[in-house]
Design a protein around this motif. Structure first.
Motif, PDB file in Angstrom:
ATOM      1  N   ILE A  54      61.182  13.918 188.318  1.00  0.00           N
ATOM      2  CA  ILE A  54      59.817  13.768 188.834  1.00  0.00           C
ATOM      3  C   ILE A  54      59.001  12.743 188.052  1.00  0.00           C
ATOM      4  CG2 ILE A  54      59.504  15.972 190.008  1.00  0.00           C
ATOM      5  CD1 ILE A  54      58.330  17.122 187.506  1.00  0.00           C
ATOM      6  N   ASP A  55      58.178  12.038 188.770  1.00  0.00           N
ATOM      7  CA  ASP A  55      57.305  11.064 188.127  1.00  0.00           C
ATOM      8  C   ASP A  55      55.921  11.211 188.744  1.00  0.00           C
ATOM      9  OD1 ASP A  55      56.154   9.055 186.772  1.00  0.00           O
ATOM     10  OD2 ASP A  55      57.102   7.435 187.910  1.00  0.00           O
ATOM     11  N   ILE A  56      55.081  11.958 188.044  1.00  0.00           N
ATOM     12  CA  ILE A  56      53.741  12.194 188.595  1.00  0.00           C
ATOM     13  C   ILE A  56      52.767  11.468 187.685  1.00  0.00           C
ATOM     14  CG2 ILE A  56      52.148  13.990 189.390  1.00  0.00           C
ATOM     15  CD1 ILE A  56      54.792  15.781 188.519  1.00  0.00           C
ATOM     16  N   PRO A  57      52.074  10.458 188.184  1.00  0.00           N
ATOM     17  CA  PRO A  57      51.248   9.646 187.291  1.00  0.00           C
ATOM     18  C   PRO A  57      50.078  10.390 186.676  1.00  0.00           C
ATOM     19  CG  PRO A  57      50.972   8.975 189.574  1.00  0.00           C
ATOM     20  CD  PRO A  57      52.064   9.984 189.564  1.00  0.00           C
ATOM     21  N   ALA A  58      49.585  11.416 187.347  1.00  0.00           N
ATOM     22  CA  ALA A  58      48.295  11.976 186.906  1.00  0.00           C
ATOM     23  C   ALA A  58      48.388  13.166 185.962  1.00  0.00           C
ATOM     24  CB  ALA A  58      47.472  12.364 188.130  1.00  0.00           C
ATOM     25  N   ILE A  59      49.546  13.449 185.373  1.00  0.00           N
ATOM     26  CA  ILE A  59      49.630  14.603 184.472  1.00  0.00           C
ATOM     27  C   ILE A  59      48.833  14.330 183.198  1.00  0.00           C
ATOM     28  CG2 ILE A  59      51.190  15.921 182.963  1.00  0.00           C
ATOM     29  CD1 ILE A  59      51.456  16.773 185.813  1.00  0.00           C
ATOM     30  N   ARG A  60      47.868  15.232 182.878  1.00  0.00           N
ATOM     31  CA  ARG A  60      47.053  15.058 181.668  1.00  0.00           C
ATOM     32  C   ARG A  60      47.561  15.933 180.532  1.00  0.00           C
ATOM     33  NH1 ARG A  60      41.678  13.217 182.186  1.00  0.00           N
ATOM     34  NH2 ARG A  60      41.552  13.628 179.969  1.00  0.00           N
ATOM     35  N   HIS A  61      48.250  17.016 180.904  1.00  0.00           N
ATOM     36  CA  HIS A  61      48.535  18.038 179.914  1.00  0.00           C
ATOM     37  C   HIS A  61      49.936  18.591 180.164  1.00  0.00           C
ATOM     38  CE1 HIS A  61      46.963  22.076 178.045  1.00  0.00           C
ATOM     39  NE2 HIS A  61      47.764  21.412 177.238  1.00  0.00           N
ATOM     40  N   VAL A  62      50.775  18.496 179.145  1.00  0.00           N
ATOM     41  CA  VAL A  62      52.101  19.107 179.228  1.00  0.00           C
ATOM     42  C   VAL A  62      52.082  20.337 178.320  1.00  0.00           C
ATOM     43  CG1 VAL A  62      54.531  18.845 178.570  1.00  0.00           C
ATOM     44  CG2 VAL A  62      53.350  16.992 179.773  1.00  0.00           C
ATOM     45  N   VAL A  63      52.486  21.483 178.859  1.00  0.00           N
ATOM     46  CA  VAL A  63      52.521  22.688 178.032  1.00  0.00           C
ATOM     47  C   VAL A  63      53.964  23.155 177.884  1.00  0.00           C
ATOM     48  CG1 VAL A  63      51.741  25.061 177.762  1.00  0.00           C
ATOM     49  CG2 VAL A  63      50.255  23.404 178.891  1.00  0.00           C
ATOM     50  N   ASN A  64      54.401  23.300 176.650  1.00  0.00           N
ATOM     51  CA  ASN A  64      55.690  23.916 176.395  1.00  0.00           C
ATOM     52  C   ASN A  64      55.454  25.400 176.227  1.00  0.00           C
ATOM     53  OD1 ASN A  64      57.179  21.431 176.272  1.00  0.00           O
ATOM     54  ND2 ASN A  64      56.260  21.080 174.276  1.00  0.00           N
ATOM     55  N   TYR A  65      55.683  26.148 177.301  1.00  0.00           N
ATOM     56  CA  TYR A  65      55.518  27.604 177.203  1.00  0.00           C
ATOM     57  C   TYR A  65      56.645  28.170 176.335  1.00  0.00           C
ATOM     58  CZ  TYR A  65      55.195  32.483 178.518  1.00  0.00           C
ATOM     59  OH  TYR A  65      55.088  33.845 178.479  1.00  0.00           O
ATOM     60  N   ASP A  66      57.805  27.538 176.445  1.00  0.00           N
ATOM     61  CA  ASP A  66      58.912  27.831 175.529  1.00  0.00           C
ATOM     62  C   ASP A  66      59.216  26.551 174.777  1.00  0.00           C
ATOM     63  OD1 ASP A  66      59.662  30.568 176.368  1.00  0.00           O
ATOM     64  OD2 ASP A  66      59.992  29.545 178.278  1.00  0.00           O
ATOM     65  N   ILE A  67      59.490  26.685 173.514  1.00  0.00           N
ATOM     66  CA  ILE A  67      59.773  25.482 172.734  1.00  0.00           C
ATOM     67  C   ILE A  67      61.052  24.834 173.281  1.00  0.00           C
ATOM     68  CG2 ILE A  67      61.232  26.426 170.872  1.00  0.00           C
ATOM     69  CD1 ILE A  67      58.971  24.796 169.096  1.00  0.00           C
ATOM     70  N   PRO A  68      61.093  23.499 173.357  1.00  0.00           N
ATOM     71  CA  PRO A  68      62.307  22.859 173.861  1.00  0.00           C
ATOM     72  C   PRO A  68      63.504  23.140 172.957  1.00  0.00           C
ATOM     73  CG  PRO A  68      60.532  21.265 173.505  1.00  0.00           C
ATOM     74  CD  PRO A  68      60.049  22.556 172.967  1.00  0.00           C
ATOM     75  N   GLU A  69      64.688  23.038 173.541  1.00  0.00           N
ATOM     76  CA  GLU A  69      65.869  23.340 172.728  1.00  0.00           C
ATOM     77  C   GLU A  69      66.267  22.188 171.833  1.00  0.00           C
ATOM     78  OE1 GLU A  69      68.945  25.101 175.076  1.00  0.00           O
ATOM     79  OE2 GLU A  69      67.513  26.529 175.930  1.00  0.00           O
TER      80      GLU A  69
END
Ligand code: AMP
Length: 370
Positions: free
Chosen positions: A287-302
């Motif tokens: 996915i490529d969504i230009p308007a994302i302002r905030h990424v939340v890691n609800y679970d820490i990445p592996e």
């Protein structure tokens, strides 16, 4: 410290003190009780100017301390019990509620009361609140116009006006409503306008509705070279759901949440009116969504690569973005690896209503005690 209702995260500071800005003793005390020692750049520049009565255009975004920068002088310049004398227009429900939290806190020192008028919420309840003679209205433009047209709010005594996140309000198509509202205000008033950017339509708004404003331009705060601000919310495992709930209520803009488990994804879908997209790493690749302002890691990445990759979904092009990671003590190792890869610690932050998990700071440097 009233940290249960107001979010806390690191902000850029100046070496000035709040005592130099011309604030009344009650407000200085309230600021000190918040635990704030130094004003942020926008506060240091704006508060004395606003207190002097000059109109101001502040180029600043969320995270710069702009809410207190306008709330403090507004509260100082108003008197309680004279009808609606303060008005703040803001783009979203979340910003409106957060602004009200600051006004409740600082306003209490001068017995000022604020109400919020937000679209999508029960209008009858808002009418009841308006009957209780508030001093300050914090509103989204559409709903405020609705109240004006029904005659349930009067704005003919407004002396202090704030247009918050003007660029954001115009992006949301609020220009006609803003015009309608502003044309109904008394022409003699004090106006402060904030915007992260200054496109032509925002500049026109300033030209039309502000009088000889001072322009205060603050370089965006806490912004890493990549345009991404990283934040870490350390909580108990059981507090992960309350933490994301609170975070989504306080952080703004289109959000992409990464989860590991399907049950969490389903739960997130049910929590209502947020502009969020829930994804897993695999799903996110395409996915490529230009308007994302905030990424939340609800679970820490592996892996660290996943952390970087997830963060890369925000701050595209000229934009800035925020990556928030919710983590518990079990994620300690991965946090360390991410910090090593970024070359900087993740800023420890708290979100209203959720106890932070307190890390035990290694005592190595403090020498051995017996
Ligand atoms: P804002 O940019 O208004 O959304 O504020 C960002 C955050 O900074 C909020 O969580 C405030 O509580 C916090 N904050 C504002 N001013 C200061 C200050 N002078 N010192 C420390 N924290 C502050």
């Amino acid at each position: 410290m009233p940290d249960v209702s107001l979010p806390q995260h690191p902000v850029p500071e100046t070496d000035r003190t709040f005592d130099e800005l011309g604030l009344a003793p009650g407000l200085r005390l309230a600021v000190a009780e918040m635990g704030w020692v130094h004003p942020t750049p926008i506060q240091a520049a704006l508060i004395p100017t606003a207190l002097s009565g000059r109109d101001v255009v502040g180029l600043a975004e969320t995270g710069s301390g702009k809410t207190a920068a306008f709330a403090l002088p507004m509260v100082q310049r108003l008197e309680a019990g004279q009808g609606v004398t303060g008005l703040i227009l803001s783009p979203t429900r979340e910003i409106t509620l957060q602004t009200k939290a600051f006004l409740d806190y600082f306003g209490a020192t001068r017995r000022l009361r604020a109400v919020t008028l937000i679209g999508g919420l029960n209008i009858r309840h808002q009418m009841d609140e308006l009957k209780r003679r508030p001093d300050i209205v914090v509103a989204t433009p559409g709903r405020l116009l609705d109240h004006l047209e029904r005659g349930t709010v009067r704005l003919d005594k407004v002396r202090e006006l704030v247009l918050d996140e003007a660029d954001h309000m115009l992006d949301m198509g609020f220009l006609p409503q803003i015009h309608h509202v502003l044309e109904k205000l008394p022409p003699v008033r004090h106006t402060m306008m904030f915007s992260a950017t200054m496109p032509a339509d925002v500049a026109r708004l300033a030209q039309r509705f502000l009088t000889d404003p001072v322009r205060i331009d603050i370089t965006p705060p806490g912004r890493a070279a990549s345009g991404i601000t990283h934040r870490l919310y350390l909580v108990d495992v059981d507090n992960k759901r309350p933490a994301i709930h609170s975070l989504l209520n306080h952080e703004l803009g289109p959000t992409l949440v990464f989860v590991r488990r399907r049950s969490d994804a389903e739960w997130l879908w049910r929590i209502g009116r947020h502009r969020i997209l829930v994804a897993t790493d695999v799903a996110a690749r395409g996915i490529d969504i230009p308007a994302i302002r905030h990424v939340v890691n609800y679970d820490i990445p592996e892996t660290v690569e996943d952390y970087i990759h997830r963060g890369g979904r925000t701050a595209r092009g000229e934009m800035t973005g925020l990556v928030s990671t919710i983590a518990s003590w079990m994620d300690k190792e991965m946090i360390r690896e991410i910090e090593r890869a970024l070359g900087q610690p993740l800023a420890r932050c708290t979100t209203p209503g959720v106890e932070p998990y307190l890390e035990v700071v290694p005592r190595r440097r403090m020498g051995r005690r017996r």
